[in-house]
Scaffold this motif. Structure first.
Motif, PDB file in Angstrom:
ATOM      1  N   GLY A   1      31.730  45.964 -22.328  1.00 33.40           N
ATOM      2  CA  GLY A   1      32.721  45.517 -21.359  1.00 33.40           C
ATOM      3  C   GLY A   1      32.422  44.174 -20.727  1.00 33.40           C
TER       4      GLY A   1
ATOM      5  N   ASP B   1      36.185  39.962 -21.553  1.00 29.07           N
ATOM      6  CA  ASP B   1      37.489  40.328 -21.006  1.00 29.07           C
ATOM      7  C   ASP B   1      38.376  40.935 -22.089  1.00 29.07           C
ATOM      8  OD1 ASP B   1      36.730  39.378 -18.547  1.00 29.07           O
ATOM      9  OD2 ASP B   1      37.705  37.424 -18.780  1.00 29.07           O
ATOM     10  N   ALA B   2      39.052  42.026 -21.734  1.00 28.51           N
ATOM     11  CA  ALA B   2      39.831  42.787 -22.712  1.00 28.51           C
ATOM     12  C   ALA B   2      40.891  41.946 -23.407  1.00 28.51           C
ATOM     13  CB  ALA B   2      40.474  43.993 -22.030  1.00 28.51           C
ATOM     14  N   GLU B   3      41.482  40.981 -22.692  1.00 27.49           N
ATOM     15  CA  GLU B   3      42.551  40.187 -23.296  1.00 27.49           C
ATOM     16  C   GLU B   3      42.042  39.265 -24.407  1.00 27.49           C
ATOM     17  OE1 GLU B   3      41.546  38.171 -19.279  1.00 27.49           O
ATOM     18  OE2 GLU B   3      41.799  40.215 -20.065  1.00 27.49           O
TER      19      GLU B   3
ATOM     20  N   ASP C   1      43.599  43.758 -31.187  1.00 25.05           N
ATOM     21  CA  ASP C   1      43.600  45.131 -31.697  1.00 25.05           C
ATOM     22  C   ASP C   1      42.990  45.164 -33.102  1.00 25.05           C
ATOM     23  OD1 ASP C   1      44.741  46.196 -29.428  1.00 25.05           O
ATOM     24  OD2 ASP C   1      46.790  45.933 -30.171  1.00 25.05           O
TER      25      ASP C   1
ATOM     26  N   GLY D   1      40.901  47.916 -32.046  1.00 25.33           N
ATOM     27  CA  GLY D   1      40.389  47.590 -30.722  1.00 25.33           C
ATOM     28  C   GLY D   1      38.901  47.770 -30.536  1.00 25.33           C
TER      29      GLY D   1
END
Length: 390
Positions: free
Chosen positions: A119, A122-124, A128, A154
């Protein structure tokens, strides 16, 4: 006497390239070890199982080789336009110190995957499906590295069909880009020359290319020191006289490179510089019995790490090889046939490796904008490492 119980520290054991190491998220470390200093070094030494006078690291996670006596600490980045800060600690096997003077290029391949899974990215920035470009700030040498990590549904894709000589099983390919790879803030060629005459007492005067790229590295010609360039580990690592010669070359080269001020300091700086020897292509059998033919490679390179001949090739040394090969007139370039090159495939004890680099001469100084190579990485175990509090 009452003894305190062990503490549990979240950790992940990962392979990156031809190395293995224990990975930590900075915030998971005990508070005293979250900052540089004795507490951090003591923790990492105990985790790995050093110092071990037996040289086996039985009471720790280390594997009794320079490739497996490694630790990594990652944290949210402190730099703009980056994703993660990467700090590498090379743990001495038989001495009580952790060397923070350089990077590990092999484990860099695992940094991106760990950062995503933990984590820290950053997820953005994670697709996917496709490739996640993880921007790594290498805190030891203050350089930017890009790890191109494959993503499926992802999550990090670890399995695949990419074969890396020196690693038994195939895995997913991770392309690693070392931007402006000249190590530290000094000149790429700290002596000001592509080739120097390096005087080494008891050995002689050797031609040497001393370069700061990926990691400070001293290259000499195999023939000048009595080798062919086809040697495997057993030809050198059991020869005390040979190891002493290489350490003397390393120490005297370190002085010429301005890394140390006297010979005695070399003993406390085992990780850098590296010393390697090069030769023109020849056929040989790799350590796995695989034949490497003269036509498969542009040159041969053997490198020592932490006082022993490496079983394959350190990632940072591969950057130095690619960079030096791209600059006409260095010993590496000449061993590869000379002329302009943007990539070479070299033979090492476990097989072959291709590395590319982009070099340019500006105002009389050589610079390299990027060095690129492919590696693979995967998680071997995750959970907690247990450490006696003493």
């Amino acid at each position: 006497m009452i003894y305190s119980p062990q503490i549990k520290v979240p950790a992940t054991y990962m392979r990156g390239g031809t190395s293995k190491g224990v990975f930590f998220n900075l915030t998971d470390l005990p508070e005293a070890a979250q900052v540089p200093g004795e507490a951090r070094d003591a923790l990492l030494l105990r985790v790995i199982g050093s110092p071990d006078p037996y040289g086996k690291q039985i009471d720790g996670m280390g594997g009794a080789t320079s490739s497996t006596s490694k630790t990594v600490i990652l944290s949210k980045t402190s730099q703009p336009d980056h994703d993660v800060d990467y700090l590498f600690g090379q743990v001495s096997i038989d001495k009580s110190f952790v060397d923070w003077s350089g990077n590990c290029g092999n484990l860099t391949a695992a940094v991106g995957a760990f950062a995503i899974s933990s984590g820290l990215v950053d997820a953005e920035r994670i697709p996917d499906n496709g490739i996640a470009m993880v921007r790594i700030w290498q805190a030891n040498i203050k350089k930017t590295i890009i790890a191109n990590v494959p993503i499926t549904d992802g999550a990090v894709q670890e399995t695949g069909d990419f074969v890396l000589d020196g690693v038994t099983f195939p895995a997913a390919e991770v392309q690693v880009e070392f931007l402006d790879p000249a190590d530290g803030e000094g000149a790429m060629f700290p002596t000001g020359h592509l080739v120097d005459n390096l005087e080494v007492p008891g050995v002689g005067t050797l031609k040497a290319t001393m370069i700061n790229a990926g990691i400070p590295t001293i290259f000499v010609n195999a023939e000048e020191i009595g080798y062919q360039g086809t040697e495997l580990q057993e030809a050198i690592n059991g020869d005390a006289k040979a190891l002493a010669m290489f350490e003397s070359i390393r120490a005297h080269g370190a002085i010429r490179m301005g890394l140390i001020s006297n010979i005695e300091e070399a003993a406390t700086r085992q990780h850098t510089p590296k010393v390697a020897f090069v030769s023109k292509p020849k056929s040989y059998l790799s350590s796995s019995g695989k034949e490497v033919s003269e036509g498969d490679v542009d040159l041969l390179v053997r490198a020592l790490s932490m006082g022993k001949l490496h079983h394959a090739m350190m990632g940072t040394a591969a950057v130095a090889i690619g960079t030096a090969a791209a600059i006409p007139g260095t010993l590496v370039n000449l061993a590869a046939g000379g002329g302009e090159k943007n990539a070479v495939r070299f033979g090492h004890p476990s097989g072959t490796l291709k590395v590319g680099a982009e070099a340019a001469l500006q105002d009389g100084q050589w610079s390299v904008t990027k060095a690129i190579m492919s590696r693979s990485a995967r998680v071997l175990m995750e959970g907690w490492v247990r450490v006696p509090v003493d």
